[in-house]
Scaffold this motif. Sequence first.
Motif, PDB file in Angstrom:
ATOM      1  N   PHE A   2      60.128  20.382 123.778  1.00  0.00           N
ATOM      2  CA  PHE A   2      58.781  20.338 124.341  1.00  0.00           C
ATOM      3  C   PHE A   2      58.220  18.919 124.410  1.00  0.00           C
ATOM      4  N   ASP A   3      59.023  17.916 124.084  1.00  0.00           N
ATOM      5  CA  ASP A   3      58.600  16.527 124.241  1.00  0.00           C
ATOM      6  C   ASP A   3      58.488  16.208 125.730  1.00  0.00           C
ATOM      7  N   PRO A   4      57.436  15.489 126.121  1.00  0.00           N
ATOM      8  CA  PRO A   4      57.321  15.109 127.532  1.00  0.00           C
ATOM      9  C   PRO A   4      58.532  14.285 127.969  1.00  0.00           C
ATOM     10  N   PHE A   5      59.070  14.612 129.104  1.00  0.00           N
ATOM     11  CA  PHE A   5      60.171  13.892 129.744  1.00  0.00           C
ATOM     12  C   PHE A   5      61.495  13.988 128.995  1.00  0.00           C
ATOM     13  N   TYR A   6      61.599  14.868 127.997  1.00  0.00           N
ATOM     14  CA  TYR A   6      62.873  15.055 127.302  1.00  0.00           C
ATOM     15  C   TYR A   6      63.871  15.686 128.266  1.00  0.00           C
ATOM     16  N   THR A   7      65.078  15.192 128.284  1.00  0.00           N
ATOM     17  CA  THR A   7      66.126  15.753 129.121  1.00  0.00           C
ATOM     18  C   THR A   7      67.477  15.588 128.439  1.00  0.00           C
ATOM     19  N   THR A   8      68.364  16.482 128.751  1.00  0.00           N
ATOM     20  CA  THR A   8      69.742  16.359 128.275  1.00  0.00           C
ATOM     21  C   THR A   8      70.633  15.825 129.392  1.00  0.00           C
ATOM     22  N   LYS A   9      70.041  15.578 130.545  1.00  0.00           N
ATOM     23  CA  LYS A   9      70.811  15.115 131.698  1.00  0.00           C
ATOM     24  C   LYS A   9      71.009  13.603 131.625  1.00  0.00           C
TER      25      LYS A   9
END
Length: 106
Positions: free
Chosen positions: A90-97
């Motif tokens: 739920f962190d803003p702009f967190y991504t695994t990509k």
Amino acid sequence: MSNAVQLRALDLRGGTTKVEMQLESVLPGVRGDGKSADAGFLQHCQQRVDAMESAHGGGTLTIKTMRDRASVVVLFSDSGPGIKEPHRVFDPFYTTKPVGKGTASA
């Protein structure tokens, strides 16, 4: 929901990722914006398919619906790698990509 899944399944024809649907035949009505729900389901499916394809070239996305008293429950599961940092989802702009994929940029 099935409209969104059908649209996504068109993109997966001939690929190594499958969508399996286990839909309960009788469910209570749900109030809300159907187009927004379809967009949300489609985005959720896309994220899971991307994760499975980048990790091991494909897999199976399973979507199951069920009734819980007067509510409808939708369960998504897949054969992907999972999230390495679940506390950050739920962190803003967190991504695994990787950089250059998805909507986040470095």
